[in-house]
Structure formats: structure tokens, C-alpha cells
Design an enzyme around this catalytic site. Structure first.
Site, PDB file in Angstrom:
ATOM      1  CD  GLU A   1       2.013  -5.723   8.154  1.00 33.14           C
ATOM      2  OE1 GLU A   1       2.103  -6.969   8.067  1.00 33.14           O
ATOM      3  OE2 GLU A   1       2.808  -4.942   7.609  1.00 33.14           O
TER       4      GLU A   1
ATOM      5  CG  HIS B   1      -0.160  -0.007   2.528  1.00 32.22           C
ATOM      6  ND1 HIS B   1       0.395   1.128   3.090  1.00 32.22           N
ATOM      7  CD2 HIS B   1       0.144  -1.033   3.360  1.00 32.22           C
ATOM      8  CE1 HIS B   1       0.997   0.812   4.213  1.00 32.22           C
ATOM      9  NE2 HIS B   1       0.869  -0.496   4.405  1.00 32.22           N
TER      10      HIS B   1
END
Length: 209
Positions: free
Chosen positions: A81, A8
Site C-alpha cells: 500500500e 485484502h
């Protein structure tokens, strides 16, 4: 199958030097510009769909790519994550002072160390591999995967795709790593941590967690 694995764009926590883990923070303004550069890099490729972590910083990146390509987005919580437990939302510079024993264990690289209140690298790698296997089984020829630095690194390690003796802490925000997944499940690294599409931006360095 060719996978274009994207970390990202820069998040607000990245910009502040904070550990994010599974904190649901947005992209920074710079991160949105990185995402636009990623979208331009992927727009001319024969990608069929976009898989993404549902965490906001990844989903915002995926939406920028989707707007540029007209592709649908599919979320998979296995692409989140690492759960960084007690480290989350703390300034990285404060971790050694606040949690000296736990931070030392993290820095040791022990795959089985579970961050208190969070998870271990090994557990993270397991779900990362499960997510990629599910994508392989979906039968696409080309797909984009938008996820996170630590998840992508430990998954590459688990698939034995990183060069020996060259530990990789993380990937650059907005970087693209290309993999080939064979029908028998074997994985091949085609390119790692590519950032040439970000050359017109001031790239930031990789950061863990």
C-alpha cells in the site's frame, strides 16, 4: 493473461477507522471471514499462482486463498500500500484537525502530492504498474494478485481502465477485480470491485489509505 486482483480482507485498522498505509496490521476476525469467501470464489478457477503484497493483512488473505487452492505464494514489495507517512496509524476522523493543510492536499487528488514522510499517488501508480508488468512477463495464463485499495485504484487509473468522470476512492475489502493483460502489454478491465461472493457477510464500504 487474466488477473484476479483482490483487495485484502478487513484489517484491524479498517475496523477502527485508522489510516494504515504501510503499517503492518493483521486481519480482523471479519477480514478472515471475507478472505475465506474470496478463497471459495477463486478455488474453482484455473489460477496458477498467487502474488501478494508482503504486508500482513494482504499476506494473511493470500494464505487463506493458498490453503483453499494449494497454490504457491510469491511476494512482491511493489504491491504494498501507499506509504501514508504522517497519516499512518491516525484515526481518519482526526486528520483534518491534526494536519489540515496536508489532508486538504490529499483530498484534492493531486497525483504529485507527497504525504510528508510518505509517497505520492504517482509514485505508487508507477510501482503498481511495474509489478503488474513483471507478472505479465512471467507468462501465466491466470494469476491472483492480493494487494491494497489505494494501490489497485491508482494502478487502474494509470492504465486508463476506470470510467471517466466516475472517481473511485477505493475498493471494498475482499473485492475481486478482473483484468486481461495482452501480450503487447495492453490492459482491459473485465470486472470491477466484485463483491457478490461476500453477499452472506455484512460488507463494509470502501475506505481510502
Amino acid at each position: 493473461m487474466i488477473l484476479y486482483c483482490v483487495r485484502h480482507g478487513q484489517s484491524t485498522h479498517n475496523a477502527e477507522g485508522r489510516v494504515q498505509g504501510q503499517s503492518d496490521v493483521p486481519l480482523s476476525d471479519f477480514g478472515r471471514r471475507q478472505s475465506e469467501a474470496v478463497a471459495q470464489a477463486l478455488a474453482g478457477l484455473p489460477i496458477e499462482t498467487i502474488y501478494t503484497s508482503p504486508l500482513r493483512r494482504a499476506l494473511e488473505t493470500a494464505r487463506v486463498v493458498a490453503d483453499a487452492t494449494g497454490l504457491e505464494i510469491q511476494t512482491d514489495p511493489r504491491l504494498k500500500e501507499i506509504n501514508a507517512g504522517i497519516f499512518q496509524d491516525r484515526l481518519r476522523a482526526d486528520l483534518e484537525r491534526l494536519y489540515p493543510a496536508e489532508f486538504a492536499r490529499w483530498l484534492s487528488g493531486d497525483p504529485d502530492f507527497t504525504i510528508p514522510g510518505g509517497e505520492s499517488r504517482r509514485a505508487l501508480a508507477r510501482r503498481g504498474c511495474e509489478a503488474l508488468e513483471a507478472i505479465r512477463m512471467a507468462g501465466h495464463e491466470h494469476a491472483a494478485v492480493v494487494s491494497h485499495g489505494r494501490l489497485l485504484v491508482v494502478t487502474l487509473e494509470a492504465l486508463a481502465l476506470l470510467p471517466e468522470g466516475q472517481p473511485l476512492e477505493s475498493l471494498h475489502n475482499g473485492s475481486i477485480t478482473r483484468l486481461r493483460l495482452d501480450p503487447d502489454g495492453r490492459a482491459h478491465l473485465l470486472s470491477l470491485n466484485q463483491t457478490d461472493h461476500l453477499d452472506d457477510l455484512d460488507t463494509d464500504g470502501p475506505s481510502d489509505l
